[in-house]
Design a protein around this motif. Structure first.
Motif, PDB file in Angstrom:
ATOM      1  N   GLY A 165       0.775  -1.284  -0.054  1.00  0.00           N
ATOM      2  CA  GLY A 165       0.017   0.022   0.121  1.00  0.00           C
ATOM      3  C   GLY A 165       0.778   1.306   0.061  1.00  0.00           C
ATOM      4  N   ILE A 166       0.157   2.138  -0.131  1.00  0.00           N
ATOM      5  CA  ILE A 166       0.760   3.639  -0.246  1.00  0.00           C
ATOM      6  C   ILE A 166       0.162   4.413   1.165  1.00  0.00           C
ATOM      7  CG2 ILE A 166       1.153   5.701  -1.697  1.00  0.00           C
ATOM      8  CD1 ILE A 166       0.504   3.920  -3.988  1.00  0.00           C
ATOM      9  N   ASP A 167       0.999   5.423   1.807  1.00  0.00           N
ATOM     10  CA  ASP A 167       0.736   6.265   2.739  1.00  0.00           C
ATOM     11  C   ASP A 167      -0.214   7.291   2.138  1.00  0.00           C
ATOM     12  OD1 ASP A 167       2.194   5.010   4.783  1.00  0.00           O
ATOM     13  OD2 ASP A 167       3.756   6.499   4.780  1.00  0.00           O
ATOM     14  N   LYS A 168      -1.238   7.427   3.095  1.00  0.00           N
ATOM     15  CA  LYS A 168      -2.295   8.678   2.437  1.00  0.00           C
ATOM     16  C   LYS A 168      -1.746   9.837   2.242  1.00  0.00           C
ATOM     17  CE  LYS A 168      -6.777  10.311   4.235  1.00  0.00           C
ATOM     18  NZ  LYS A 168      -7.852  10.430   5.393  1.00  0.00           N
ATOM     19  N   GLU A 169      -0.740  10.393   2.864  1.00  0.00           N
ATOM     20  CA  GLU A 169      -0.114  11.637   2.582  1.00  0.00           C
ATOM     21  C   GLU A 169       0.685  11.602   1.335  1.00  0.00           C
ATOM     22  OE1 GLU A 169       2.186   9.892   5.851  1.00  0.00           O
ATOM     23  OE2 GLU A 169       0.334   9.976   5.592  1.00  0.00           O
ATOM     24  N   ILE A 209      -0.214  10.086  -1.496  1.00  0.00           N
ATOM     25  CA  ILE A 209      -1.188   9.864  -2.861  1.00  0.00           C
ATOM     26  C   ILE A 209      -1.330  11.175  -3.693  1.00  0.00           C
ATOM     27  CG2 ILE A 209      -3.435   9.375  -3.373  1.00  0.00           C
ATOM     28  CD1 ILE A 209      -3.590   7.003  -1.171  1.00  0.00           C
ATOM     29  N   PRO A 210      -1.343  12.361  -2.870  1.00  0.00           N
ATOM     30  CA  PRO A 210      -1.430  13.551  -3.819  1.00  0.00           C
ATOM     31  C   PRO A 210      -0.393  13.789  -4.661  1.00  0.00           C
ATOM     32  CG  PRO A 210      -2.438  14.064  -1.499  1.00  0.00           C
ATOM     33  CD  PRO A 210      -1.731  12.655  -1.509  1.00  0.00           C
ATOM     34  N   ARG A 211       0.897  13.461  -4.126  1.00  0.00           N
ATOM     35  CA  ARG A 211       2.146  13.635  -4.962  1.00  0.00           C
ATOM     36  C   ARG A 211       2.614  12.428  -5.708  1.00  0.00           C
ATOM     37  NH1 ARG A 211       6.588  16.168  -1.287  1.00  0.00           N
ATOM     38  NH2 ARG A 211       7.411  16.611  -3.561  1.00  0.00           N
ATOM     39  N   ILE A 212       1.828  11.234  -5.513  1.00  0.00           N
ATOM     40  CA  ILE A 212       2.517  10.150  -6.272  1.00  0.00           C
ATOM     41  C   ILE A 212       2.682  10.294  -7.947  1.00  0.00           C
ATOM     42  CG2 ILE A 212       0.131   8.860  -7.117  1.00  0.00           C
ATOM     43  CD1 ILE A 212       3.009   7.302  -4.887  1.00  0.00           C
ATOM     44  N   ILE A 220      -6.124   8.786 -15.077  1.00  0.00           N
ATOM     45  CA  ILE A 220      -5.528   7.684 -13.997  1.00  0.00           C
ATOM     46  C   ILE A 220      -5.708   8.298 -12.663  1.00  0.00           C
ATOM     47  CG2 ILE A 220      -3.230   8.534 -14.151  1.00  0.00           C
ATOM     48  CD1 ILE A 220      -2.190   5.758 -13.744  1.00  0.00           C
ATOM     49  N   SER A 221      -6.050   7.358 -11.550  1.00  0.00           N
ATOM     50  CA  SER A 221      -6.212   7.547 -10.253  1.00  0.00           C
ATOM     51  C   SER A 221      -5.798   6.543  -9.447  1.00  0.00           C
ATOM     52  CB  SER A 221      -7.742   8.285 -10.053  1.00  0.00           C
ATOM     53  OG  SER A 221      -8.504   6.925 -10.231  1.00  0.00           O
ATOM     54  N   ILE A 222      -5.629   6.842  -8.233  1.00  0.00           N
ATOM     55  CA  ILE A 222      -5.033   5.586  -6.996  1.00  0.00           C
ATOM     56  C   ILE A 222      -5.707   5.761  -5.982  1.00  0.00           C
ATOM     57  CG2 ILE A 222      -2.880   5.033  -5.945  1.00  0.00           C
ATOM     58  CD1 ILE A 222      -1.211   5.463  -8.279  1.00  0.00           C
ATOM     59  N   GLU A 223      -5.821   4.552  -5.466  1.00  0.00           N
ATOM     60  CA  GLU A 223      -6.721   4.415  -4.179  1.00  0.00           C
ATOM     61  C   GLU A 223      -5.741   3.488  -3.386  1.00  0.00           C
ATOM     62  OE1 GLU A 223     -10.728   3.141  -4.492  1.00  0.00           O
ATOM     63  OE2 GLU A 223     -11.289   5.225  -5.821  1.00  0.00           O
ATOM     64  N   SER A 224      -5.477   3.699  -2.178  1.00  0.00           N
ATOM     65  CA  SER A 224      -4.624   2.792  -1.568  1.00  0.00           C
ATOM     66  C   SER A 224      -4.904   2.803   0.246  1.00  0.00           C
ATOM     67  CB  SER A 224      -3.223   2.995  -1.983  1.00  0.00           C
ATOM     68  OG  SER A 224      -2.221   1.983  -1.455  1.00  0.00           O
ATOM     69  N   GLU A 225      -4.329   1.845   0.505  1.00  0.00           N
ATOM     70  CA  GLU A 225      -4.628   1.679   2.157  1.00  0.00           C
ATOM     71  C   GLU A 225      -3.260   1.134   2.895  1.00  0.00           C
ATOM     72  OE1 GLU A 225      -7.472   0.600   5.747  1.00  0.00           O
ATOM     73  OE2 GLU A 225      -8.013   0.747   3.803  1.00  0.00           O
ATOM     74  N   VAL A 226      -2.113   1.438   3.533  1.00  0.00           N
ATOM     75  CA  VAL A 226      -1.217   0.679   3.919  1.00  0.00           C
ATOM     76  C   VAL A 226      -1.383  -0.450   4.578  1.00  0.00           C
ATOM     77  CG1 VAL A 226       0.680   0.749   5.601  1.00  0.00           C
ATOM     78  CG2 VAL A 226       0.021   2.854   4.185  1.00  0.00           C
ATOM     79  N   GLY A 227      -0.674  -1.492   3.693  1.00  0.00           N
ATOM     80  CA  GLY A 227      -1.082  -3.034   4.694  1.00  0.00           C
ATOM     81  C   GLY A 227      -2.083  -3.551   3.964  1.00  0.00           C
ATOM     82  N   ILE A 228      -3.069  -2.913   3.194  1.00  0.00           N
ATOM     83  CA  ILE A 228      -3.987  -3.671   2.581  1.00  0.00           C
ATOM     84  C   ILE A 228      -3.847  -3.927   1.097  1.00  0.00           C
ATOM     85  CG2 ILE A 228      -6.576  -3.420   1.877  1.00  0.00           C
ATOM     86  CD1 ILE A 228      -6.930  -2.236   4.789  1.00  0.00           C
TER      87      ILE A 228
END
Length: 337
Positions: free
Chosen positions: A269-273, A275-278, A313-321
């Motif tokens: 996963g990707i840290d929430k903070e 994602i806006p800069r990914i 393109i968009s990304i949704e993510s949750e660390v560890g999931i």
């Protein structure tokens, strides 16, 4: 008050500010004229009419000067839209100071064009060099692949995996070089999305097997208006990231309504903070600091390619999931010749 009235007031205020000294000097001259006349005991009526006549002439002169000032302002304002092409339409200077300013602008423009010309030449040389390098490096890579395939060494699998990564980095370099000069490289047609996805899957099949990650691919049955080569590159980059950051579980590829393709993994996963800069160039985030080999170019290139193809393109993510990447393959303002 509308915009035109506001602009006119600003122009008048600017004119008064520029010529305020001359206007004050003119008023002083009129007052001196009146005082001198009064000292000689001339009739008040003669002084009054003389002052009125001077003021009238002064007002006419100021109005004519303001009209010329306003016309010159409009010409310079309209010239701003053409200034990058030519400076031939610059107003003719009417005094020494204006002539100095005009020469200064012409000299700056000349230096700027020389700088741009040298910069373009240097960029062209660099692109030619790296393009040649990429094509040359493919020869030893192909030779190494053949050697590994004919070898029965226990480390052949590891070498093959690392060589595959080298190929991907080389392809990324070539795509990075081509992308800004890809005006003639796009072939926009209607393609079968499933065929495009399968091309990327076949390429990464050995990595799926090697890392023992299962793949769940559900046919989309979509026809999309796109460029096959560049969209394959995007999907390959996303699969590469999914495999890199997934140690166990599976990667799913399926579709949503309105021609949306989803690539979902069960990775770190990707840290929430982050994602806006990914999609920023060179940004690697927390995962990049963990994986020192991350370049921060993969998702940047994906975003840029998708924009050029009029996709999103968009990304949704949750660390560890895990992470879910959504490719919206509908087209917006895409011109097909």
């Amino acid at each position: 008050m509308n915009d035109c009235e506001f602009k006119l007031i600003n122009i008048i205020a600017s004119y008064i500010k520029q010529y305020i000294k001359s206007i004050i000097l003119f008023i002083i001259f009129v007052l001196v004229f009146c005082v001198v006349f009064s000292l000689y005991d001339l009739e008040l009526e003669a002084i009054f009419y003389s002052a009125i006549l001077c003021i009238f002439i002064g007002v006419i002169s100021i109005c004519l000067n303001f009209i010329n000032y306003y016309k010159k302002h409009l010409k310079l304002y309209n010239l701003q839209k053409e200034i990058s092409l030519s400076l031939e339409n610059l107003p003719t200077p009417k005094n020494l100071i204006e002539n100095d300013y005009t020469n200064l602008i012409l000299n700056i423009d000349k230096d700027y064009k020389n700088y741009i010309s040298k910069s373009d030449m240097a960029k062209t040389d660099m692109l030619d060099y790296y393009t040649m390098w990429v094509h040359q490096i493919k020869t030893p890579i192909s030779a190494m692949k053949l050697l590994i395939q004919t070898s029965e060494s226990e480390i052949s699998g590891d070498l093959s995996s690392e060589l595959f990564k080298i190929e991907q980095y080389v392809e990324m370099v070539l795509s990075y070089i081509r992308l800004d000069n890809s005006g003639n490289d796009f072939v926009i047609k209607e393609y079968d999305l499933d065929d495009i996805v399968r091309q990327a899957i076949r390429k990464y099949a050995p990595l799926f097997i090697r890392k023992k990650i299962s793949l769940d691919f559900q046919n989309t049955s979509y026809k999309v208006l796109t460029d096959e080569k560049w969209l394959v590159f995007v999907i390959e980059q996303l699969l590469s990231n999914a495999i890199k950051y997934t140690s166990k579980g599976k990667i799913s590829i399926y579709s949503l309504e309105d021609k949306k393709l989803v690539i979902e993994d069960t990775g770190i996963g990707i840290d929430k903070e982050d994602i806006p800069r990914i999609f920023e160039k060179g940004f690697t985030g927390y995962n990049g600091r963990t994986d020192k080999k991350a370049t921060g170019l993969g998702l940047y290139l994906c975003k840029k390619i998708m924009t050029k193809l009029s996709h999103r393109i968009s990304i949704e993510s949750e660390v560890g999931i895990g992470t879910k990447v959504i490719l919206d393959l509908s087209t917006i303002n895409l011109n097909v010749e």
